[in-house]
Write an enzyme that holds these catalytic residues in place. Structure first.
Site, PDB file in Angstrom:
ATOM      1  N   LYS A  15       0.352  -1.002   0.144  1.00  0.00           N
ATOM      2  CA  LYS A  15      -0.371  -0.061  -0.527  1.00  0.00           C
ATOM      3  C   LYS A  15       0.747   1.199  -0.032  1.00  0.00           C
ATOM      4  CE  LYS A  15      -3.533  -2.451   2.522  1.00  0.00           C
ATOM      5  NZ  LYS A  15      -4.357  -1.989   3.611  1.00  0.00           N
ATOM      6  N   TYR A  55     -12.221  -2.809  -3.119  1.00  0.00           N
ATOM      7  CA  TYR A  55     -12.892  -2.439  -1.673  1.00  0.00           C
ATOM      8  C   TYR A  55     -14.808  -2.722  -1.271  1.00  0.00           C
ATOM      9  CZ  TYR A  55      -8.190  -2.189  -0.146  1.00  0.00           C
ATOM     10  OH  TYR A  55      -6.892  -2.816   1.002  1.00  0.00           O
ATOM     11  N   ASN A 118      -1.727   0.247   7.513  1.00  0.00           N
ATOM     12  CA  ASN A 118      -1.109  -1.331   7.986  1.00  0.00           C
ATOM     13  C   ASN A 118      -0.299  -1.777   6.506  1.00  0.00           C
ATOM     14  OD1 ASN A 118      -3.429  -2.160   5.864  1.00  0.00           O
ATOM     15  ND2 ASN A 118      -4.247  -3.283   7.429  1.00  0.00           N
ATOM     16  N   HIS A 121      -2.020  -5.563   1.797  1.00  0.00           N
ATOM     17  CA  HIS A 121      -2.952  -6.086   1.293  1.00  0.00           C
ATOM     18  C   HIS A 121      -2.320  -7.822   0.489  1.00  0.00           C
ATOM     19  CE1 HIS A 121      -7.197  -7.062  -0.045  1.00  0.00           C
ATOM     20  NE2 HIS A 121      -6.485  -7.841  -1.390  1.00  0.00           N
ATOM     21  N   GLU A 132      -9.519 -10.368  -7.596  1.00  0.00           N
ATOM     22  CA  GLU A 132      -8.936  -9.097  -7.436  1.00  0.00           C
ATOM     23  C   GLU A 132      -7.596  -9.180  -8.480  1.00  0.00           C
ATOM     24  OE1 GLU A 132      -9.586  -8.736  -2.878  1.00  0.00           O
ATOM     25  OE2 GLU A 132      -7.130  -9.816  -3.836  1.00  0.00           O
TER      26      GLU A 132
END
Ligand code: IDP
Ligand code: MG
Length: 156
Positions: A15, A55, A118, A121, A132
């Site tokens: 990310k 998402y 975080n 992914h 995805e």
């Protein structure tokens, strides 16, 4: 010879916070050292429309707009990795969604503090991995190749 029927693919993405913090190499290195096979990788600024799709199951959550803003705040390193049980194993290697609950030794446990930052992914099932992968990559961007160390990583 590696048993092909046990092979599966997962979608992973470093990310924007992971990219800004210079952790791309360290993160990629963990999956390489584990023995998984890289089959696709690209460095992109994700369009918001792609992030909404990615998402979409979380669209009713209070943090959704912040999540999309965070994911669009800089480039991401989108990847496809292949191997036996790679979807579940990669999730173990990531740690829990909330870094506070992630064990040291996991990526989020070692490099992150808050759930909203975080750093990585990873797909949560084979089904979402396939969705995805199709969302982030064109079929021709997946490289089909024989990695020469596989007989040293798999016994069958
Ligand atoms: P996962 O990334 O471990 O699969 P999901 O529940 O699918 O976790 O949530 C997707 C992402 O949304 C998380 O990785 C995190 O970046 C963000 N997120 C999840 N829960 C929260 C929250 O409570 N506050 C802020 N961001 C969150
Ligand atoms: Mg998820």
């Amino acid at each position: 010879m590696t048993s092909q029927n046990k092979q599966e693919k997962t979608f992973l993405a470093v990310k924007p916070d992971g990219v800004h913090r210079g952790l791309v190499g360290k993160i990629v290195s963990r999956f390489e050292k584990k023995g998984f096979k890289l089959v696709a990788m690209k460095f992109i600024q994700a369009p918001e429309e792609l992030l909404y799709q990615h998402y979409r199951d979380l669209k009713d959550k209070s943090f959704f707009s912040g999540l999309v803003k965070y994911m669009a705040s800089g480039p991401v390193v989108a990847m496809v990795w292949e191997g036996e049980n790679v979807v579940k194993t990669a999730r173990f290697m990531l740690g829990e969604t909330d870094p506070k609950k992630s064990l040291p030794g996991s990526i989020r446990g070692d490099f992150a503090i808050q759930v909203g930052r975080n750093i990585i992914h990873g797909s949560d099932s084979v089904e979402s991995a396939n969705k995805e992968i199709n969302l982030w990559f064109r079929a021709e961007e997946l490289v089909s190749w024989h990695k020469i160390d596989q007989s040293m990583i798999y016994e069958d």
